[in-house]
Design a protein around this motif. Structure first.
Motif, PDB file in Angstrom:
ATOM      1  N   SER A  93       0.739  -0.939  -0.645  1.00 12.89           N
ATOM      2  CA  SER A  93       0.397   0.199   0.176  1.00 12.89           C
ATOM      3  C   SER A  93       0.938   1.178  -0.331  1.00 12.89           C
ATOM      4  O   SER A  93       1.794   1.264   0.508  1.00 12.89           O
ATOM      5  N   PHE A  94       0.379   2.068  -0.973  1.00 12.06           N
ATOM      6  CA  PHE A  94       1.262   3.385  -0.297  1.00 12.06           C
ATOM      7  C   PHE A  94       0.121   3.989   0.778  1.00 12.06           C
ATOM      8  O   PHE A  94      -0.608   4.723   0.628  1.00 12.06           O
TER       9      PHE A  94
ATOM     10  N   PRO B 159       1.114  -3.993   3.795  1.00 17.26           N
ATOM     11  CA  PRO B 159       0.477  -3.891   5.529  1.00 17.26           C
ATOM     12  C   PRO B 159       0.180  -5.535   6.184  1.00 17.26           C
ATOM     13  O   PRO B 159      -0.437  -5.746   6.856  1.00 17.26           O
ATOM     14  N   SER B 160       0.639  -6.738   5.552  1.00 18.69           N
ATOM     15  CA  SER B 160       0.301  -8.070   5.836  1.00 18.69           C
ATOM     16  C   SER B 160       2.221  -8.437   6.443  1.00 18.69           C
ATOM     17  O   SER B 160       2.152  -8.818   7.057  1.00 18.69           O
TER      18      SER B 160
ATOM     19  N   ARG C 223       4.520  -1.157  10.669  1.00 21.65           N
ATOM     20  CA  ARG C 223       4.572  -1.208   8.923  1.00 21.65           C
ATOM     21  C   ARG C 223       5.800  -1.412   8.235  1.00 21.65           C
ATOM     22  O   ARG C 223       6.740  -0.530   8.306  1.00 21.65           O
ATOM     23  N   VAL C 224       5.854  -2.834   7.355  1.00 15.93           N
ATOM     24  CA  VAL C 224       7.625  -2.825   7.120  1.00 15.93           C
ATOM     25  C   VAL C 224       6.895  -1.782   5.829  1.00 15.93           C
ATOM     26  O   VAL C 224       6.184  -1.777   4.821  1.00 15.93           O
ATOM     27  N   GLY C 225       7.885  -1.345   5.826  1.00 13.56           N
ATOM     28  CA  GLY C 225       7.881  -0.238   3.923  1.00 13.56           C
ATOM     29  C   GLY C 225       8.853   0.151   4.132  1.00 13.56           C
ATOM     30  O   GLY C 225      10.598   0.469   3.983  1.00 13.56           O
TER      31      GLY C 225
ATOM     32  N   LYS D 217      -5.087  -0.155  -3.466  1.00 15.98           N
ATOM     33  CA  LYS D 217      -4.880  -0.250  -1.837  1.00 15.98           C
ATOM     34  C   LYS D 217      -4.328  -1.698  -1.477  1.00 15.98           C
ATOM     35  O   LYS D 217      -5.068  -2.881  -1.644  1.00 15.98           O
ATOM     36  N   ASP D 218      -3.045  -2.279  -0.362  1.00 15.45           N
ATOM     37  CA  ASP D 218      -2.986  -3.520  -0.345  1.00 15.45           C
ATOM     38  C   ASP D 218      -2.917  -5.070  -1.979  1.00 15.45           C
ATOM     39  O   ASP D 218      -3.725  -5.658  -1.825  1.00 15.45           O
TER      40      ASP D 218
END
Lengths: 672, 672
Positions: free
Chosen positions: A483-484, A531-532, A540-542, A610-611
């Motif tokens: 997701s952004f 998101p997962s 959240r991993v990003g 999203k996602d």
């Protein structure tokens, strides 16, 4: 910006097969030759109907197949995969699309064939640009125009200029030609034959229109040549000491086929006729978890849009799409050893198809090197604490993958820089020659009207223009569904109430962060998150997008024709759901395109991001007001952006690196 | 961000006089000692009244005198000049200002003496920070607070935190102290004793207030230590190959006293207690005209403002002014050879006065090196033209002057980068340790309220904050009188009328440039021009300001106290008329200042800046949302700006440079 072309040396000898074939490997010479055989044998284009190949490239397998191959390689040493090519060829006045199976290069066959029915055309071929140039010296009105200016036809050279699209319904594949006095200087662009424009039919190879609107003074040759032999001696320019990077333990990276492994990075380097360098399947190693984690599935320059800002007859159509009209891969130049890349670089070749479909080798077209810029990866000096004061410092070393694309006058150095901290930084550096307009003025004081540029030398205007380099970045942060997220920085007044984030203190304001999926205005960190996936403590991993200058967006009005074609240039950042066919931000057929198949058109469908498997499109933008220093050749200007891990790792991934050892002071450090 | 201090070793031995004294040379140890003698002997502060020296620096001669000295040096080998020092000392509860003549260091004398009557105080001294820290273990309520948390007093260390100003009229020189558990990790800041705040009177050396508001979990020590010996072995972090720059012909620069000469640059490197590195009298050589042309009279970091975004009792006052409260020069650290600076660097020492007025040597506090980052200064490949295809490429080499300032937890690497093209680029790179808040949460899911930061480790929040690094840049572009020009990029609809810049073409829009003296919104090139100097073809001689990321401005409300003190941080760019006394953007007395003597206050006088001696104040700004990668020590983040010649030279100044010779391939390239 416009096309001028080197003689092409076709090659036919196959190179040895790579040790570890990869489903994203670019087409080899053998494969390119097989594509040609299959297309010619297919019967879709019956000889003697002439056919010209405008694009031949890998038609890559579907993403799940590629990903399963990569993971299979890790566990079992590889899987078998099919090899397909995608071709755009012109024949009989039509754009033919072929999909060709070349899994067995001895028995290639066409999988599908179609005719493009929409607007636009494929990129110019080198050969047709050369061929159309040969028409001019035989065209009497042009010869007369040259004579009228007191010049000999042999002293004039011309280039093919894409003419864009300005609302007309002419279905022909046309281009414009403009010319320069080239006999007295190596600077092809410095002495324009201003006022003369030809329209050529690229299909019929015929001049269809000719204008000699006005005669302007041809700028003088003096001071335009930038070759070392002409500019000096004396070489009395600034003289830093020569320096060279020495690696006492050898290079830190290894190239296996097209896969590069370095420090905590592994990625695939491809080469495409249209995009040039393609970075695929970039993964970063997580030391603590001891796993490879995905970051970028596929990244490349999708388009380079360069509109000029002079509405005049000879200039209004200068609104180039360098990738879609001229091909960045074809325009990539052999890198000069020790100059374009440092002495510790290694070089890769690229292959593409010429107009006849035969493989062409582009030698030394990509370089890879470890960059020792003298920067610091992290540091701290501690004077507090229980023990003795100390300093811990880790020098920064990065890995650069570089290509230089010369599209006529402009030279773009396009870097992919991988950092041990987990960042991928892309840098665009512009040099080369300005597009210049001849004018009768020799001094600024004579100019009363808008000349749409800067007088950069006598009789010479450097015309205002923009550069929009748009990257296709299919990020797969720790997996495919992303997701952004916009971490917006929101100013707050101190409410004095703890429950709403305030406190009973004299402080009156602060800012906080509101995390939102998707976009709006205001200062913010822009992230791509999975998101997962969360860190152990729940973040959240990003990866975060960081602009480093060059954030210009287009100022053309929305209903102007070039802006309709490049409507995506009004925003820096676009995010779309992944679609294998959406590679080219300006559309598959960018030449004479109308904007009906570009990024902005696709996004009107308002698809879910999203996602999902999403793609970032980022435009490095520069408004270029020329200055005299840009003459006769431009000092480099750069723009960049960085994708940086942000709650991707549990902690700074460089903690468990050892401080510099003896190497910096080793005996190799001679003469320093 | 807050002060923690190294033991100071005073030096008394004089160093040998410099070969070529310069009027802007920083105070030598001999001169510092002479300042002390003169002040103590002056009778203005009668012993045994204790006196402490908070600032001792060069009181530089007036600009015309300095300039005439520099030009006299060129023609006749130097002139005699007076040496003056400026002193701020505290005695009897007052801030004393002295001007001291030290031209003859054997007979120094006080020229003037005054008492500061306004708001604010000078920077903390190292000694008083150490002394006040010694009070805490003897302070029973504090000992009890430590015990209540199950800790031993010997395991706790504290730091002096400037407390800013929040509207009160307390005339005392106060500071706050906050503490950390330091016995089990070298990371001083990772284990806060959250909830405990002391107020200390820096003058009376007494604790005047004590709060133990709440007990929070102290974060665990595990994973906080970043020293190589603790983080590894195994050193399984990413491993690039070691590399070292070798200069086969030696270094390209020469240092004479404090004057550095390199390629086409000449400038003076000074060192000031408050600012650290000061670059003065930077001139660039114009090869064609064979003259030195002035660019920068004096440039330095004037303030580093770091407001935190937590309004809570322990955090609201964290609004540090690192230069004005802690002194960047005093906070500059010895550079680690081969890590902070590459192997080809040379190192310079700095000197300042301790609280007793005695000279202190800061060893290896500045490094100077030629940077070989693998970039290109200019290039072009030409395939058109009459001759053979060719490529001309000039590699980029720059000169870097570096200082690293560690103010408590944060480490700022502050670079001045000189480019042969004529640019001066300043780069700020941030590393070091975040200011962390202890919290009872161990996972993001537990957090329901605004914690004013990111949970970056269990029980640890990295608090949101900003960094505003403000540069004082006294530009003298080709002379003293300059104007600030905005070349605004203005979108235009094509009128179709040539007289108004249009043309009868299908193009509907373009942009043009409107040149205005002074400021407004919209995309633009910002220039400093010399209105009395033009290029041969009539363009105004100038330098252009280019931001390279880090353009954040403050989001605090205007009436918030920290914002009043740093009101200049709402704009990136300020231009003021030169005034020798206006050096410190946050005011001469920044500690507990009220904003009545800062840049924004001065500019209310609305002084003329057209065709005057003007000064640029530029703020590199970053909103810092912490991420887990910033723990336990931050990977470097950078911001920068560049001043680039723009119609300053007649043409690209690098044309007459020779291409790279044999050096890149010489035998010194071992192991590569």
């Amino acid at each position: 910006m416009f096309g001028l072309v080197l003689a092409i040396f076709s090659i036919t000898s196959a190179i040895t097969a790579k040790s570890n074939p990869h489903p994203l490997d670019p087409l080899s010479p053998t494969e390119l030759a097989a594509v040609r055989s299959a297309v010619l044998a297919s019967g879709h284009v019956v000889p003697p109907l002439p056919i010209s190949f405008h694009y031949v490239g890998l038609d890559e397998p579907d993403k799940p197949d590629v990903l399963s191959h990569i993971s299979a390689t890790v566990t079992s040493g590889g899987t078998i995969f099919l090899r397909h090519a995608f071709v755009i060829a012109r024949a009989g006045g039509l754009s033919h699309e072929f999909r060709v199976d070349i899994t067995n290069t001895s028995a290639p066959f066409v999988l599908s064939h179609g005719i493009h029915g929409g607007h636009g055309f494929p990129m110019f071929t080198t050969e047709e640009q050369v061929a159309v140039g040969a028409l001019l010296p035989k065209y009497p009105p042009f010869v007369q125009s040259v004579r009228r200016r007191g010049l000999a036809i042999t002293n004039v050279g011309c280039g093919v200029f894409s003419m864009g699209w300005f609302g007309d319904n002419d279905a022909r594949r046309l281009a414009k030609m403009q010319c320069f006095v080239t006999s007295t200087t190596a600077n092809f662009y410095a002495r324009p034959l201003e006022g003369v424009t030809l329209v050529v039919d690229m299909e019929a190879m015929a001049i269809v229109s000719y204008t000699d609107r006005a005669v302007y003074t041809v700028p003088k040759a003096e001071g335009t040549d930038y070759r070392a032999g002409k500019a000096g001696p004396p070489f009395n320019g600034p003289l830093p000491a020569p320096g060279v990077v020495v690696q006492p333990e050898g290079k830190g990276f290894h190239i296996d086929g097209h896969v590069v492994r370095w420090a905590n990075w592994e990625f695939h380097v491809g080469f495409d006729m249209r995009a040039g360098t393609v970075i695929s399947a970039a993964s970063v190693h997580d030391t603590d978890a001891n796993v490879w984690r995905r970051v970028l599935y596929r990244g490349f320059v999708s388009e380079v849009f360069v509109p000029y800002m002079d509405p005049e007859e000879e200039w209004y159509f200068h609104t180039f799409m360098d990738a879609g009209e001229y091909s960045l891969g074809v325009s990539a130049v052999p890198l000069q050893r020790g100059a374009d890349c440092p002495a510790n670089a290694v070089y890769l070749d690229g292959y593409y198809a010429d107009a006849d479909g035969k493989p062409v080798k582009s030698e030394d077209v990509i370089c890879v090197f470890e960059r020792y810029a003298g920067d610091v990866a992290w540091r701290h000096t501690e004077v507090g604490g229980a023990g003795e004061p100390f300093a811990e410092v880790r020098p920064e070393v990065t890995l650069v993958v570089r290509m230089v694309v010369t599209v006529g006058n402009y030279d773009y150095t396009l870097d992919w820089e991988f950092k041990t901290v987990g960042s991928i930084k892309t840098v665009v550096s512009l040099s080369g020659i300005l597009e210049m307009k001849a004018i009768n003025y020799t001094h600024v004081d004579q100019i009363k009207e808008d000349v749409h540029g800067t007088l950069i030398s006598e009789n010479t205007v450097g015309v205002y223009h923009d550069h929009y380099i748009t990257y296709h970045m299919d990020l797969d942060i720790d997996g495919t569904e992303n997701s952004f997220v916009r971490n917006t920085i929101v100013p707050k007044r101190n409410s004095g109430i703890r429950a709403t984030g305030g406190a009973l203190t004299p402080r009156r304001s602060y800012w906080t962060v509101v995390s939102e999926v998707n976009v709006n205005g205001a200062p913010a960190d822009l992230l791509f998150v999975n998101p997962s996936k969360k860190t152990k403590i729940g973040n959240r991993v990003g990866y975060r997008l960081i602009s480093a200058g060059a954030t210009a967006t287009s100022l053309l009005v929305d209903d102007d024709y070039p802006q309709r074609r490049a409507s995506y240039t009004k925003k820096q950042v676009w995010v779309t759901p992944y679609n294998k066919s959406e590679k080219w931000v300006s559309g598959l057929y960018a030449e004479q395109s109308t904007g009906d198949d570009n990024l902005a058109a696709w996004t009107k469908r308002n698809r879910k991001i999203k996602d999902e498997d999403i793609v970032l499109w980022y435009t490095v933008g520069l408004h270029h007001i020329p200055y005299q220093e840009d003459f006769p050749v431009m000092p480099t200007m750069s723009g960049a952006f960085e994708l940086r891990p942000s709650n991707f790792f549990e902690k700074n991934p460089l903690i468990r690196t050892s401080p510099p050892g003896n190497s910096p002071n080793c005996s190799c450090s001679v003469g320093g």
